[in-house]
Write a protein that holds these residues in place. Structure first.
Motif, PDB file in Angstrom:
ATOM      1  N   ASP A  36       0.801  -1.309  -0.107  1.00 46.92           N
ATOM      2  CA  ASP A  36      -0.040   0.052  -0.057  1.00 46.92           C
ATOM      3  C   ASP A  36       0.777   1.278  -0.024  1.00 46.92           C
ATOM      4  O   ASP A  36       0.314   2.369  -0.070  1.00 46.92           O
ATOM      5  CB  ASP A  36      -0.782   0.128   1.259  1.00 46.92           C
ATOM      6  CG  ASP A  36      -1.689  -1.086   1.180  1.00 46.92           C
ATOM      7  OD1 ASP A  36      -2.298  -1.548   0.095  1.00 46.92           O
ATOM      8  OD2 ASP A  36      -2.340  -1.807   2.394  1.00 46.92           O
ATOM      9  N   PRO A  38       3.042   4.036  -1.610  1.00 45.47           N
ATOM     10  CA  PRO A  38       3.394   4.538  -2.862  1.00 45.47           C
ATOM     11  C   PRO A  38       4.896   4.276  -3.176  1.00 45.47           C
ATOM     12  O   PRO A  38       5.729   4.518  -2.322  1.00 45.47           O
ATOM     13  CB  PRO A  38       3.019   5.984  -2.918  1.00 45.47           C
ATOM     14  CG  PRO A  38       1.979   6.097  -1.816  1.00 45.47           C
ATOM     15  CD  PRO A  38       2.405   4.980  -0.844  1.00 45.47           C
ATOM     16  N   GLN A  39       5.305   4.276  -4.655  1.00 42.47           N
ATOM     17  CA  GLN A  39       6.571   4.232  -4.965  1.00 42.47           C
ATOM     18  C   GLN A  39       7.567   5.389  -4.724  1.00 42.47           C
ATOM     19  O   GLN A  39       8.680   5.257  -4.479  1.00 42.47           O
ATOM     20  CB  GLN A  39       6.693   3.845  -6.450  1.00 42.47           C
ATOM     21  CG  GLN A  39       6.193   2.447  -7.028  1.00 42.47           C
ATOM     22  CD  GLN A  39       7.342   1.490  -6.389  1.00 42.47           C
ATOM     23  OE1 GLN A  39       8.395   1.652  -6.350  1.00 42.47           O
ATOM     24  NE2 GLN A  39       6.566   0.304  -6.090  1.00 42.47           N
ATOM     25  N   THR A  40       6.779   6.496  -4.749  1.00 44.87           N
ATOM     26  CA  THR A  40       7.535   7.630  -4.298  1.00 44.87           C
ATOM     27  C   THR A  40       8.108   7.698  -2.962  1.00 44.87           C
ATOM     28  O   THR A  40       9.231   8.172  -2.915  1.00 44.87           O
ATOM     29  CB  THR A  40       6.624   8.933  -4.493  1.00 44.87           C
ATOM     30  OG1 THR A  40       5.901   9.075  -5.761  1.00 44.87           O
ATOM     31  CG2 THR A  40       7.058  10.403  -4.212  1.00 44.87           C
ATOM     32  N   LEU A  88      -0.371  10.797  -1.743  1.00 49.36           N
ATOM     33  CA  LEU A  88       0.113   9.710  -2.343  1.00 49.36           C
ATOM     34  C   LEU A  88      -0.401   8.325  -1.848  1.00 49.36           C
ATOM     35  O   LEU A  88      -0.654   7.699  -2.720  1.00 49.36           O
ATOM     36  CB  LEU A  88       1.634   9.683  -1.791  1.00 49.36           C
ATOM     37  CG  LEU A  88       2.479  10.924  -2.223  1.00 49.36           C
ATOM     38  CD1 LEU A  88       3.826  10.573  -1.431  1.00 49.36           C
ATOM     39  CD2 LEU A  88       2.758  10.740  -3.988  1.00 49.36           C
ATOM     40  N   LEU A  89      -0.881   8.337  -0.810  1.00 50.05           N
ATOM     41  CA  LEU A  89      -1.683   7.336  -0.306  1.00 50.05           C
ATOM     42  C   LEU A  89      -3.002   6.899  -1.036  1.00 50.05           C
ATOM     43  O   LEU A  89      -3.361   6.012  -1.402  1.00 50.05           O
ATOM     44  CB  LEU A  89      -1.986   7.060   1.417  1.00 50.05           C
ATOM     45  CG  LEU A  89      -0.621   6.796   2.173  1.00 50.05           C
ATOM     46  CD1 LEU A  89      -0.951   7.300   3.656  1.00 50.05           C
ATOM     47  CD2 LEU A  89       0.077   5.505   1.933  1.00 50.05           C
ATOM     48  N   GLY A  91      -3.531   8.389  -3.870  1.00 50.99           N
ATOM     49  CA  GLY A  91      -3.292   7.892  -5.148  1.00 50.99           C
ATOM     50  C   GLY A  91      -2.988   6.564  -5.556  1.00 50.99           C
ATOM     51  O   GLY A  91      -3.232   5.852  -6.714  1.00 50.99           O
ATOM     52  N   GLN A  92      -2.455   6.103  -4.753  1.00 48.97           N
ATOM     53  CA  GLN A  92      -1.998   4.547  -4.574  1.00 48.97           C
ATOM     54  C   GLN A  92      -3.199   3.592  -4.356  1.00 48.97           C
ATOM     55  O   GLN A  92      -3.393   2.850  -5.518  1.00 48.97           O
ATOM     56  CB  GLN A  92      -0.938   4.391  -3.664  1.00 48.97           C
ATOM     57  CG  GLN A  92      -0.719   2.735  -3.564  1.00 48.97           C
ATOM     58  CD  GLN A  92       0.414   2.404  -4.328  1.00 48.97           C
ATOM     59  OE1 GLN A  92       0.897   3.209  -5.055  1.00 48.97           O
ATOM     60  NE2 GLN A  92       0.690   1.239  -4.417  1.00 48.97           N
ATOM     61  N   SER A  93      -4.116   3.923  -3.932  1.00 40.57           N
ATOM     62  CA  SER A  93      -5.183   3.179  -3.620  1.00 40.57           C
ATOM     63  C   SER A  93      -6.376   3.287  -4.620  1.00 40.57           C
ATOM     64  O   SER A  93      -7.105   2.395  -5.062  1.00 40.57           O
ATOM     65  CB  SER A  93      -5.566   3.165  -2.250  1.00 40.57           C
ATOM     66  OG  SER A  93      -6.515   4.575  -2.096  1.00 40.57           O
ATOM     67  N   ASP A  98      -7.530  12.541  -4.085  1.00 41.35           N
ATOM     68  CA  ASP A  98      -6.382  13.022  -3.603  1.00 41.35           C
ATOM     69  C   ASP A  98      -6.487  14.277  -2.826  1.00 41.35           C
ATOM     70  O   ASP A  98      -5.789  14.542  -1.808  1.00 41.35           O
ATOM     71  CB  ASP A  98      -5.220  13.359  -5.027  1.00 41.35           C
ATOM     72  CG  ASP A  98      -4.701  12.081  -5.333  1.00 41.35           C
ATOM     73  OD1 ASP A  98      -5.276  10.980  -5.220  1.00 41.35           O
ATOM     74  OD2 ASP A  98      -4.163  12.295  -6.380  1.00 41.35           O
TER      75      ASP A  98
END
Length: 205
Positions: A36, A38-40, A88-89, A91-93, A98
């Protein structure tokens, strides 16, 4: 599953120690503990910067009066970090807009930052320095524990974070008088230093 509980918990933790939140989440994602994250937050340069800043905060946070100056400088940084991590979280899910996640993370971080900064002002009224170290260690361990707990049990962790935030606000309310004394004493010290640096003695009376 909705990412809302994780956003709320990370926002609370960011208000206490934003660098620890970024570092912990990034490590959990990079090591595969959680999908969960994000890559960032997992980027090596982000982890390196977060680690250095976390070490700086770990030192500054344990020195009387330096901790309050550090908190003042982070009045903007911590809410922005909470908003950034929340966005970011989300956007990840993909389960939460956002902007809504950023608003939730930022506002929660601002509230918990106010509790931390106010509590530190009250602690600094104590004549001995050890209370700063104890409080700082408790905050560091609390952030590490709640963020780790949130990775595996986000809903339960959000309730814990909410309880801690509410308790902190109540404690802060009762510490207002002590904080005011701290501010008055700091203003008096500044005035004494200003008069001490003056080449002329203060006028009589």
């Amino acid at each position: 599953m909705s990412v809302l509980p994780l956003v709320f918990t990370s926002g609370w933790a960011s208000g206490v120690n934003a660098y620890a939140v970024v570092l912990l989440l990034g490590v959990f994602g990079a090591t595969g503990v959680s999908d969960d994250v994000p890559q960032t937050l997992q980027r090596p340069e982000v982890l390196a910067v977060a680690a250095v800043l976390f070490l700086c905060e770990a030192v500054a946070d344990k020195i009387p009066y330096v901790d309050s100056a550090w908190d003042a400088a982070h009045t903007v940084v911590r809410p922005l970090a909470g908003a950034w991590v929340g966005a970011l979280l989300a956007g990840q899910s993909g389960s939460l807009p956002d902007a809504a996640a950023a608003a939730l993370g930022g506002s929660t971080a601002l509230a918990s930052h106010a509790v931390k900064a106010g509590t530190r002002m009250a602690v600094n009224t104590s004549p001995e320095p050890f209370s700063n170290i104890v409080v700082s260690l408790a905050e560091d361990l609390g952030v590490a524990g709640i963020v780790t707990f949130a990775i595996f049990h986000p809903v339960a962790a959000s309730f814990v974070a909410g309880a801690l935030l509410l308790t902190g606000l109540l404690v802060l309310y009762f510490l207002v008088s002590r904080i005011r004394r701290f501010l008055r004493r700091r203003a008096q010290r500044r005035e004494e230093r200003r008069l001490g640096a003056s080449p002329w003695p203060p006028p009589p009376g």
